[in-house]
Design a protein around this motif. Structure first.
Motif, PDB file in Angstrom:
ATOM      1  N   GLY A 156     -14.919  12.082 -51.569  1.00  0.00           N
ATOM      2  CA  GLY A 156     -16.189  11.727 -52.194  1.00  0.00           C
ATOM      3  C   GLY A 156     -17.003  12.951 -52.555  1.00  0.00           C
ATOM      4  O   GLY A 156     -17.630  13.002 -53.626  1.00  0.00           O
ATOM      5  N   HIS A 157     -16.968  13.959 -51.653  1.00  0.00           N
ATOM      6  CA  HIS A 157     -17.697  15.198 -51.954  1.00  0.00           C
ATOM      7  C   HIS A 157     -17.098  15.893 -53.161  1.00  0.00           C
ATOM      8  O   HIS A 157     -17.825  16.357 -54.061  1.00  0.00           O
ATOM      9  CB  HIS A 157     -17.654  16.111 -50.725  1.00  0.00           C
ATOM     10  CG  HIS A 157     -18.309  17.440 -50.949  1.00  0.00           C
ATOM     11  ND1 HIS A 157     -17.600  18.597 -51.121  1.00  0.00           N
ATOM     12  CD2 HIS A 157     -19.624  17.774 -51.069  1.00  0.00           C
ATOM     13  CE1 HIS A 157     -18.428  19.598 -51.320  1.00  0.00           C
ATOM     14  NE2 HIS A 157     -19.666  19.132 -51.289  1.00  0.00           N
ATOM     15  N   GLU A 158     -15.754  15.974 -53.193  1.00  0.00           N
ATOM     16  CA  GLU A 158     -15.097  16.608 -54.340  1.00  0.00           C
ATOM     17  C   GLU A 158     -15.398  15.833 -55.618  1.00  0.00           C
ATOM     18  O   GLU A 158     -15.677  16.427 -56.672  1.00  0.00           O
ATOM     19  CB  GLU A 158     -13.594  16.685 -54.088  1.00  0.00           C
ATOM     20  CG  GLU A 158     -12.805  17.346 -55.227  1.00  0.00           C
ATOM     21  CD  GLU A 158     -13.208  18.799 -55.437  1.00  0.00           C
ATOM     22  OE1 GLU A 158     -13.030  19.293 -56.562  1.00  0.00           O
ATOM     23  OE2 GLU A 158     -13.700  19.427 -54.483  1.00  0.00           O
ATOM     24  N   GLU A 159     -15.344  14.503 -55.507  1.00  0.00           N
ATOM     25  CA  GLU A 159     -15.657  13.672 -56.675  1.00  0.00           C
ATOM     26  C   GLU A 159     -17.108  13.886 -57.101  1.00  0.00           C
ATOM     27  O   GLU A 159     -17.412  13.972 -58.303  1.00  0.00           O
ATOM     28  CB  GLU A 159     -15.424  12.200 -56.333  1.00  0.00           C
ATOM     29  CG  GLU A 159     -15.673  11.265 -57.511  1.00  0.00           C
ATOM     30  CD  GLU A 159     -15.435   9.817 -57.140  1.00  0.00           C
ATOM     31  OE1 GLU A 159     -15.692   8.946 -57.983  1.00  0.00           O
ATOM     32  OE2 GLU A 159     -14.990   9.566 -56.008  1.00  0.00           O
ATOM     33  N   ALA A 160     -18.013  13.984 -56.096  1.00  0.00           N
ATOM     34  CA  ALA A 160     -19.417  14.221 -56.428  1.00  0.00           C
ATOM     35  C   ALA A 160     -19.592  15.584 -57.088  1.00  0.00           C
ATOM     36  O   ALA A 160     -20.378  15.735 -58.031  1.00  0.00           O
ATOM     37  CB  ALA A 160     -20.275  14.119 -55.166  1.00  0.00           C
ATOM     38  N   VAL A 161     -18.847  16.598 -56.571  1.00  0.00           N
ATOM     39  CA  VAL A 161     -18.927  17.928 -57.185  1.00  0.00           C
ATOM     40  C   VAL A 161     -18.446  17.873 -58.627  1.00  0.00           C
ATOM     41  O   VAL A 161     -19.087  18.424 -59.546  1.00  0.00           O
ATOM     42  CB  VAL A 161     -18.099  18.939 -56.357  1.00  0.00           C
ATOM     43  CG1 VAL A 161     -17.953  20.261 -57.117  1.00  0.00           C
ATOM     44  CG2 VAL A 161     -18.760  19.181 -55.012  1.00  0.00           C
ATOM     45  N   GLN A 162     -17.291  17.208 -58.821  1.00  0.00           N
ATOM     46  CA  GLN A 162     -16.768  17.087 -60.187  1.00  0.00           C
ATOM     47  C   GLN A 162     -17.739  16.317 -61.078  1.00  0.00           C
ATOM     48  O   GLN A 162     -17.971  16.699 -62.239  1.00  0.00           O
ATOM     49  CB  GLN A 162     -15.393  16.398 -60.161  1.00  0.00           C
ATOM     50  CG  GLN A 162     -14.309  17.175 -59.439  1.00  0.00           C
ATOM     51  CD  GLN A 162     -14.042  18.519 -60.085  1.00  0.00           C
ATOM     52  OE1 GLN A 162     -14.153  18.678 -61.302  1.00  0.00           O
ATOM     53  NE2 GLN A 162     -13.691  19.507 -59.261  1.00  0.00           N
ATOM     54  N   ALA A 163     -18.298  15.229 -60.525  1.00  0.00           N
ATOM     55  CA  ALA A 163     -19.265  14.450 -61.308  1.00  0.00           C
ATOM     56  C   ALA A 163     -20.491  15.291 -61.631  1.00  0.00           C
ATOM     57  O   ALA A 163     -21.045  15.218 -62.744  1.00  0.00           O
ATOM     58  CB  ALA A 163     -19.668  13.190 -60.545  1.00  0.00           C
TER      59      ALA A 163
END
Length: 534
Positions: free
Chosen positions: A248-255
């Motif tokens: 989720g953190h990686e996805e949030a960073v990418q987002a």
């Protein structure tokens, strides 16, 4: 009678073993359903899909499929296949007794009520007893009897008696256990009631103490195993949560990065739209100036057209005057020709008046010549007037054409001005829309950054919890291993004491039997001796 089975299965990447009591008359479907419920409650969150069940036949020393209840015996080891789970290659552990609070105690003769003992809840419907180190002898006897009475019918059966010593690691031979059961079964009815067990406890106090503390250690070990399993389950769940949090953190960073790129693109689009708007406004101003110049040019051409039309009107009037003058000259010429004809007629009539007529003719000829000359001049002036009229008409048509061209150009420029004005409006609307989108993107970026921060905190919290769980599991495992080591030392120390107690009890019984035999012999001897004396 209820049926007690030991159900082993591979759950949570480990072998589990549960001691489950089934109601009397339960068929294989009911047993399978209760097995599924027991594993679901004892190990929540772990997948358990029951396939087939196999029972270990001790006589044939082999595993057989469980298709009917008739193949099942009390305390038989059962292996339940967990579909979709790979079998773990490790020994089957000691069973964990599954107790169902509120179940019917059975229809056997009622013994004394068991004292209420504190319990630790493991999960809904299943408990582990907590036994005190300071328990009285009566409480120890009651606890040992309850532990041996696995099916809860308030008597201890031979298999239950053997199981109690086997489960709690008493190194007694089968003959010794059978002999101990025979000593406990005072009335020889095949079962041990609570009063008989109390009598047995008075005969073997050391054995009862050892059994009580082994029961205590057994349940403490089960509690620790359950705590370790629960901690392992939570650790796996938390590891999964940490993985999901990291994802989720990686996805949030990418987002967040994607949103930043979108925001940068939106800012570039706003700048481009502002540039386009500025260019459109400049173009609109140029078109406005060109339109004003065209309007001035059209007004000038309209004035020139009016002048040309006025000149054409004047030339038309001049042409009409020349036409009238030519008509008058033609009329005069016709009159002179008529006069000339009359003069010639007079010449023919009056030969005498030749000279006078000749003079008349000369005068007439001169008048005709003058009239011809005037007519030629009139014709020439007429041609010149027609030429001037044609030039004026051509000039008028040219002015009208230029005016029409100016009107067309003016219309084209007006259309271009309207189009550019619409482009300016569209550009202004696009700028407003881009600004609104940029505000929304900035708000979304702030939300994504907060989400990224929350995901990072969740990941850190999950990692911290994982480390704490690992430390707790290690502490529990160390504590359990230390307890096992202490238990082994105690068992090693207890073994000679228990063997000595059993031997002493056997010797005491042997001495008592010898004493009774000697007394009987002495009584018989005295009876015989008294009879001889009489």
């Amino acid at each position: 009678m209820p049926l007690v089975l030991l159900i082993a299965a591979d759950v949570g990447r480990s072998k589990r073993n549960l001691e489950v009591t089934f109601p009397d008359g339960a068929g294989v479907p009911e047993i399978e359903a209760q097995v599924i419920d027991a594993f679901a409650v004892m190990y929540p969150g772990e997948p358990f899909n029951l396939g087939k069940m196999q029972a270990f036949d001790e006589d044939g020393r082999r595993w057989i499929d469980v298709r009917t209840r008739s193949v099942l015996k009390d305390y038989m080891q059962i292996y339940a296949f967990n579909k979709g789970v790979q079998e773990v290659q490790e020994p089957i552990p000691p069973p964990i007794k599954v107790v169902q609070p509120g179940a019917a105690p059975g229809l056997a003769p009622a013994g004394p009520p068991a004292p209420a003992a504190p319990v630790n809840m493991v999960s809904d419907g299943f408990v582990f007893p907590t036994l005190s180190d300071d328990a009285s002898h009566e409480e120890k006897v009651q606890c040992c009897f309850d532990e041996a009475d696995a099916n809860g019918n308030r008597v201890v059966e031979p298999e239950e008696f053997r199981r109690a010593f086997r489960v709690h690691s008493f190194d007694f031979s089968s003959a010794t256990v059978t002999d101990l059961f025979a000593k406990a079964d005072h009335d020889g009815d095949g079962v041990v009631t609570f009063p008989e067990f109390q009598r047995f406890a008075e005969m073997y106090p050391t054995l009862i103490d050892s059994l009580y503390f082994r029961i205590r250690d057994y349940w403490e070990d089960m509690r620790q195993q359950q705590a370790i399993q629960t901690a392992d389950d939570r650790l796996r769940q938390q590891a999964e949560a940490a993985r999901l949090a990291a994802a989720g953190h990686e996805e949030a960073v990418q987002a967040t990065r994607r949103q930043e790129h979108r925001l940068e693109a939106a800012e570039c689009a706003v700048k481009d739209a502002v540039k386009l708007e500025s260019a459109a406004k400049a173009h609109l101003q140029d078109l406005q100036r060109e339109l004003e110049a065209l309007l001035r040019d059209r007004a000038s051409k309209e004035r020139e057209l009016e002048v040309a039309q006025e000149e054409e009107r004047q030339k038309v009037e001049s042409h009409a005057d020349l036409q009238r003058q030519a008509d008058r000259i033609e009329q005069e010429l016709a009159w002179l020709e008529a006069e000339f004809a009359k003069a010639e007629h007079k010449v023919r009539q009056a030969a005498g008046a030749v000279e006078e007529a000749k003079n008349e003719v000369d005068r007439a000829n001169n008048g005709v010549a003058d009239a011809e000359k005037d007519r030629e001049d009139a014709e020439r002036r007429k041609l010149d007037a027609e030429k001037v009229l044609d030039d004026a008409r051509r000039a008028t048509r040219d002015e009208e054409g230029r005016l029409a061209d100016a009107e067309a150009e003016l219309k084209m420029k007006a259309d271009a001005q309207r189009e550019v004005a619409m482009q300016c409006e569209d550009a202004a609307m696009a700028i407003d829309a881009e600004k609104q989108r940029r505000l929304e993107d900035e708000a979304e970026l702030d939300r994504l950054r907060q989400k990224e921060q929350q995901a990072l905190l969740a990941q850190m919290e999950a990692q911290r919890y994982i480390e704490e769980q690992k430390k707790m599991i290690a502490a529990i495992q160390d504590e359990r291993q230390a307890a096992i080591d202490r238990r082994r030392q105690v068992e090693d120390q207890e073994r000679p004491l228990l063997e000595q107690e059993v031997r002493l009890r056997e010797q005491r019984e042997s001495l008592e039997q010898n004493e009774m035999r000697l007394r009987r012999e002495a009584s018989a001897f005295h009876a015989v001796r008294g009879g001889r004396a009489r």
